[in-house]
Motif scaffolding. Structure first.
Motif, PDB file in Angstrom:
ATOM      1  N   MET A  87       0.994  16.400   2.575  1.00 31.71           N
ATOM      2  CA  MET A  87       1.819  15.846   3.650  1.00 31.71           C
ATOM      3  C   MET A  87       0.964  15.098   4.662  1.00 31.71           C
ATOM      4  N   ARG A  88      -0.167  15.707   4.986  1.00 29.60           N
ATOM      5  CA  ARG A  88      -1.049  15.094   5.978  1.00 29.60           C
ATOM      6  C   ARG A  88      -1.588  13.764   5.460  1.00 29.60           C
ATOM      7  N   LEU A  89      -1.997  13.774   4.184  1.00 31.46           N
ATOM      8  CA  LEU A  89      -2.561  12.563   3.582  1.00 31.46           C
ATOM      9  C   LEU A  89      -1.501  11.464   3.504  1.00 31.46           C
ATOM     10  N   THR A  90      -0.307  11.867   3.066  1.00 34.43           N
ATOM     11  CA  THR A  90       0.778  10.894   2.942  1.00 34.43           C
ATOM     12  C   THR A  90       1.108  10.281   4.291  1.00 34.43           C
ATOM     13  N   SER A  91       1.195  11.138   5.283  1.00 33.22           N
ATOM     14  CA  SER A  91       1.522  10.669   6.614  1.00 33.22           C
ATOM     15  C   SER A  91       0.461   9.705   7.135  1.00 33.22           C
ATOM     16  N   ALA A  92      -0.793  10.053   6.885  1.00 28.06           N
ATOM     17  CA  ALA A  92      -1.884   9.198   7.372  1.00 28.06           C
ATOM     18  C   ALA A  92      -1.862   7.838   6.671  1.00 28.06           C
ATOM     19  N   LEU A  93      -1.672   7.867   5.352  1.00 32.77           N
ATOM     20  CA  LEU A  93      -1.649   6.610   4.601  1.00 32.77           C
ATOM     21  C   LEU A  93      -0.471   5.732   5.027  1.00 32.77           C
ATOM     22  N   ALA A  94       0.669   6.383   5.203  1.00 30.45           N
ATOM     23  CA  ALA A  94       1.857   5.631   5.631  1.00 30.45           C
ATOM     24  C   ALA A  94       1.639   5.006   6.999  1.00 30.45           C
ATOM     25  N   ALA A  95       0.969   5.745   7.873  1.00 35.06           N
ATOM     26  CA  ALA A  95       0.692   5.223   9.221  1.00 35.06           C
ATOM     27  C   ALA A  95      -0.215   3.999   9.140  1.00 35.06           C
ATOM     28  N   ILE A  96      -1.228   4.089   8.279  1.00 33.99           N
ATOM     29  CA  ILE A  96      -2.147   2.952   8.135  1.00 33.99           C
ATOM     30  C   ILE A  96      -1.397   1.744   7.600  1.00 33.99           C
ATOM     31  N   LEU A  97      -0.589   1.976   6.567  1.00 27.48           N
ATOM     32  CA  LEU A  97       0.171   0.891   5.951  1.00 27.48           C
ATOM     33  C   LEU A  97       1.145   0.259   6.947  1.00 27.48           C
ATOM     34  N   LEU A  98       1.729   1.123   7.763  1.00 28.33           N
ATOM     35  CA  LEU A  98       2.676   0.646   8.774  1.00 28.33           C
ATOM     36  C   LEU A  98       1.981  -0.289   9.768  1.00 28.33           C
ATOM     37  N   VAL A  99       0.812   0.109  10.178  1.00 23.58           N
ATOM     38  CA  VAL A  99       0.049  -0.723  11.122  1.00 23.58           C
ATOM     39  C   VAL A  99      -0.298  -2.061  10.480  1.00 23.58           C
ATOM     40  N   GLY A 103       0.943  -5.707  11.727  1.00 26.80           N
ATOM     41  CA  GLY A 103      -0.050  -6.742  12.012  1.00 26.80           C
ATOM     42  C   GLY A 103       0.225  -8.005  11.225  1.00 26.80           C
ATOM     43  N   ALA A 104       0.520  -7.840   9.933  1.00 25.47           N
ATOM     44  CA  ALA A 104       0.788  -8.990   9.071  1.00 25.47           C
ATOM     45  C   ALA A 104       2.031  -9.730   9.546  1.00 25.47           C
ATOM     46  N   GLU A 105       3.045  -8.964   9.896  1.00 25.91           N
ATOM     47  CA  GLU A 105       4.277  -9.598  10.356  1.00 25.91           C
ATOM     48  C   GLU A 105       4.040 -10.402  11.627  1.00 25.91           C
ATOM     49  N   TRP A 264      11.940 -12.317   2.999  1.00 26.54           N
ATOM     50  CA  TRP A 264      10.902 -11.280   2.994  1.00 26.54           C
ATOM     51  C   TRP A 264      10.839 -10.509   4.301  1.00 26.54           C
ATOM     52  N   LEU A 265      11.368 -11.153   5.382  1.00 27.45           N
ATOM     53  CA  LEU A 265      11.336 -10.468   6.671  1.00 27.45           C
ATOM     54  C   LEU A 265      12.256  -9.250   6.662  1.00 27.45           C
ATOM     55  N   GLY A 266      13.383  -9.399   6.003  1.00 30.57           N
ATOM     56  CA  GLY A 266      14.307  -8.270   5.879  1.00 30.57           C
ATOM     57  C   GLY A 266      13.705  -7.127   5.069  1.00 30.57           C
ATOM     58  N   ILE A 267      13.058  -7.510   3.970  1.00 31.17           N
ATOM     59  CA  ILE A 267      12.409  -6.496   3.122  1.00 31.17           C
ATOM     60  C   ILE A 267      11.312  -5.791   3.902  1.00 31.17           C
ATOM     61  N   LEU A 268      10.595  -6.597   4.682  1.00 30.60           N
ATOM     62  CA  LEU A 268       9.504  -6.036   5.487  1.00 30.60           C
ATOM     63  C   LEU A 268      10.039  -5.027   6.491  1.00 30.60           C
ATOM     64  N   LEU A 275       8.443   3.497   6.050  1.00 27.60           N
ATOM     65  CA  LEU A 275       7.103   4.033   6.324  1.00 27.60           C
ATOM     66  C   LEU A 275       7.089   4.846   7.614  1.00 27.60           C
ATOM     67  N   GLY A 276       7.821   4.384   8.602  1.00 29.47           N
ATOM     68  CA  GLY A 276       7.914   5.137   9.847  1.00 29.47           C
ATOM     69  C   GLY A 276       8.508   6.520   9.620  1.00 29.47           C
ATOM     70  N   ALA A 277       9.530   6.560   8.774  1.00 29.42           N
ATOM     71  CA  ALA A 277      10.152   7.853   8.448  1.00 29.42           C
ATOM     72  C   ALA A 277       9.162   8.762   7.733  1.00 29.42           C
ATOM     73  N   ILE A 278       8.360   8.184   6.843  1.00 33.69           N
ATOM     74  CA  ILE A 278       7.366   8.987   6.123  1.00 33.69           C
ATOM     75  C   ILE A 278       6.312   9.510   7.079  1.00 33.69           C
ATOM     76  N   VAL A 279       5.892   8.670   7.999  1.00 38.48           N
ATOM     77  CA  VAL A 279       4.859   9.093   8.957  1.00 38.48           C
ATOM     78  C   VAL A 279       5.367  10.273   9.780  1.00 38.48           C
TER      79      VAL A 279
END
Lengths: 293, 202
Positions: A87-99, A103-105, A264-268, A275-279
Motif C-alpha cells: 500500500m505504501r509503495l503504491t501510494s508513493a508511486l501514484a503520488a509521483i505519477l500524479l505530480v 507538471g506535464a499538463e 487527451w485532456l479529458g483522459i488526463l 491517481l489521487g484516489a490511489i494516493v
C-alpha cells in the motif's frame, strides 16, 4: 575541585565498605581514617541508614505465573506487513505519477495557450469577415506593388459582414484579385484605374474594400497592421506577404481550434482523479495497517 | 534444580524446562521490574516480554550467570517499557493520599500483624522510598534496585546492568546519596522504622 573529587571517592569507598566490597588494603585504610575523622563516620552512618531504608521495601512477588505457552513463543508471521508495504509503495508511486502528470499538463497547456494567443490576434481581425455559421475563405490581397502601376485592391468574402478595414491607399497598382468561394478560385484582373471592381460570386455577399489605385509605398506597408503569424509568416490585415495573390482557405477546423479541448485532456483528468484516489486510499490503508501492527 | 541441564533442554525445544526456570526467577524478575518502573501493570508487561525474549534468545546465552543474563533482559525490557509509557502516559488507577502521593495496591501493602494505622504509616514510607527511587536517573536506579533492594553482589549487578564493577560501585554510592537527600523530606516517617530495623539488623 580536588575536595569534590576526594569527597566523591570517599563516598564510593564508604558505600562499598557497607557492602563488604572493598579490597583488604582499602578496607584497612578506611577503618583507620574512620577512627580519626568524625565527619567521615557521620557520612558512613547516613549511608547506612539510607541503605537500610531502601532495603526496608518489601519484596514484591509475581502476581501470577509467567510461564510460557507454545503460542507465546511461536514466531507469528506478520501478515499485515507485506500488504502495508504494498500500500505504501503504491501510494508513493501514484503520488509521483500524479505530480508528473500535473507538471506535464501544465507545460503542455501553457504552451498551447501561448500559441492560441498568438493565433488569436491575426485571426480576430480575419474573424470579422467570417460568418459564424459558415467559415469563409480568407481573402488575401495581392502583394503590394505586384501587377500594374494602377491597380487597386478589392476583396470579396463569403457571407461575412463587410470588413471594417479602412480603404487602402494604393498607387498605380494593378491587382490580381483572387476570390475563392467554397474552394473555387476565381481570378480576375482589374487593370482599371480609379474604379471599383466588383467581383460578386453567386452565393457570396458583398464585400467591398475601397482602395486607392496607387500601390503603397514601403512606409505605408509598415504602417499597416503587421502581425506575425504562427509560422512566422507576415500578415498585413490578413494579407500574407509571401502568399500574395492567393486565397487561404479557412476551413472550419482551423477556426474551431479556439473552442476545442483536446481529447487527451479529458483522459488526463480522469487519470489524475484515479491517481489521487490511489494516493489517498493507499496512504490511508498503510497508516491504518501500521497503527494496528 | 540443575540450571545448566534445564537450559540445555530448553535449547532443545523443551518449553517445560524453560518454564521451570521461569518459575524459579519470576519473583526476582518481577520485584526488580516493579521497583524500576513503580507500577504493577508495566512491570507485568515487562517481565512477560522478558521471559519470551529470553526463550527466543536462549541460543545467545554463552554461559556464566544465567540469573545475571536473565536480569539484564528484564532491565532492558523495563527501559523499553518505560520509554513506551513515556510516549503514551498512562494514568494509574490507584488511590492517592491527601498530599497527592499514590498509594500502592492493597495487596502490596498488606502485612499481617500491623494495625490499620501502622499499615498506613508503612504504606506512606514505602511510597516515599519508591518516589525517591523513581526520581533517580535510570543508570543510578538500576544499580540501587539490584544491590539495595534485591541484595545482589556487585559482580552480578554489574553483569545484569551491563556495566563494569567499578561503575556499579560509583553509581551506587551516588544513588544512595541522592536517595538520602530525597528522604530528608520524609524524615518524620523514618525514626520508628529505623529503630525497628536497627534493633533487628545491627
Amino acid at each position: 575541585m580536588k575536595n569534590e573529587r576526594q569527597r566523591t571517592r570517599d563516598l564510593a569507598l564508604l558505600s562499598a565498605y557497607l557492602d563488604g566490597e572493598l579490597r583488604p588494603a582499602e578496607r584497612q585504610a578506611l577503618v583507620a581514617r574512620l577512627q580519626t575523622d568524625p565527619d567521615l563516620g557521620e557520612r558512613l552512618e547516613n549511608l547506612r541508614k539510607t541503605k537500610l531504608t531502601v532495603g526496608y521495601l518489601p519484596r514484591v512477588r509475581a502476581p501470577h505465573n509467567f510461564t510460557l505457552t507454545p503460542e507465546m513463543v511461536t514466531v507469528r508471521p506478520k501478515k499485515a506487513q507485506p500488504f502495508a508495504a504494498t500500500m505504501r509503495l503504491t501510494s508513493a508511486l501514484a503520488a509521483i505519477l500524479l505530480v508528473v502528470l500535473f507538471g506535464a499538463e501544465f507545460l503542455i497547456t501553457s504552451g498551447s495557450l501561448a500559441r492560441l494567443q498568438m493565433d488569436a490576434e491575426p485571426m480576430m481581425e480575419a474573424a470579422v469577415v467570417l460568418d459564424d455559421a459558415e467559415p469563409e475563405p480568407l481573402i488575401v490581397w495581392g502583394h503590394p506593388g505586384v501587377g500594374g502601376a494602377e491597380g487597386f485592391v478589392e476583396g470579396r468574402g463569403g457571407d461575412g459582414p463587410v470588413t471594417m478595414a479602412e480603404p487602402v491607399m494604393v498607387e498605380s497598382m494593378p491587382v490580381e484579385v483572387e476570390v475563392a468561394v467554397e474552394e473555387e478560385i476565381i481570378l480576375e484582373e482589374s487593370p482599371v484605374v480609379d474604379s471599383e471592381a466588383e467581383i460578386l460570386p453567386e452565393e457570396a455577399p458583398e464585400l467591398l474594400l475601397e482602395a486607392d489605385v496607387s500601390p503603397p509605398t514601403e512606409k505605408e506597408i509598415e504602417a499597416l497592421q503587421v502581425v506575425s503569424g504562427m509560422d512566422g509568416e507576415m500578415l498585413i490585415l490578413g494579407i500574407n506577404l509571401e502568399e500574395g495573390g492567393e486565397i487561404i482557405s479557412r476551413s472550419a477546423d482551423t477556426v474551431v481550434v479556439e473552442e476545442a479541448r483536446p481529447a487527451w485532456l479529458g483522459i488526463l483528468r480522469v487519470l489524475q482523479v484515479a491517481l489521487g484516489a490511489i494516493v489517498v486510499g493507499g496512504g490511508l490503508a498503510w497508516w491504518l495497517l501500521s497503527r494496528r501492527g | 534444580m540443575d540450571e545448566s541441564a534445564l537450559i540445555q533442554a530448553a535449547l532443545d525445544g523443551e518449553l517445560d524446562a524453560f518454564n521451570t526456570l521461569v518459575l524459579h526467577y519470576q519473583d526476582l524478575a518481577y520485584n526488580i521490574a516493579y521497583r524500576l518502573m513503580g507500577e504493577h501493570g508495566a512491570a507485568d508487561d515487562a517481565v512477560q516480554e522478558a521471559f519470551i525474549s529470553a526463550y527466543q534468545k536462549l541460543a545467545q546465552y554463552r554461559g556464566g550467570s544465567f540469573k545475571a543474563w536473565l536480569l539484564r533482559i528484564v532491565t532492558n525490557n523495563c527501559y523499553d517499557e518505560l520509554r513506551r509509557r513515556q510516549r503514551q502516559p498512562v494514568t494509574p488507577l490507584k488511590p492517592e493520599l491527601p498530599d497527592g502521593e499514590i498509594l500502592d495496591d492493597p495487596y502490596w501493602i498488606k502485612d499481617e500483624g500491623f494495625t490499620p494505622e501502622e499499615q498506613t504509616e508503612q504504606a506512606e514510607l514505602q511510597a516515599a522510598i519508591q518516589k525517591c527511587i523513581n526520581q533517580l536517573d535510570r543508570k543510578f536506579k538500576v544499580v540501587l534496585v539490584l544491590v539495595d533492594v534485591e541484595g545482589l553482589d556487585y559482580q552480578t549487578a554489574a553483569e545484569a546492568a551491563g556495566t563494569p564493577v567499578g561503575t556499579v560501585k560509583s553509581r551506587l554510592a551516588r544513588a544512595r546519596e541522592r536517595v538520602q537527600d530525597c528522604l530528608q523530606g520524609f524524615w518524620e516517617l523514618l525514626p520508628d522504622i529505623f529503630r525497628h530495623r536497627d534493633e533487628e539488623t545491627i
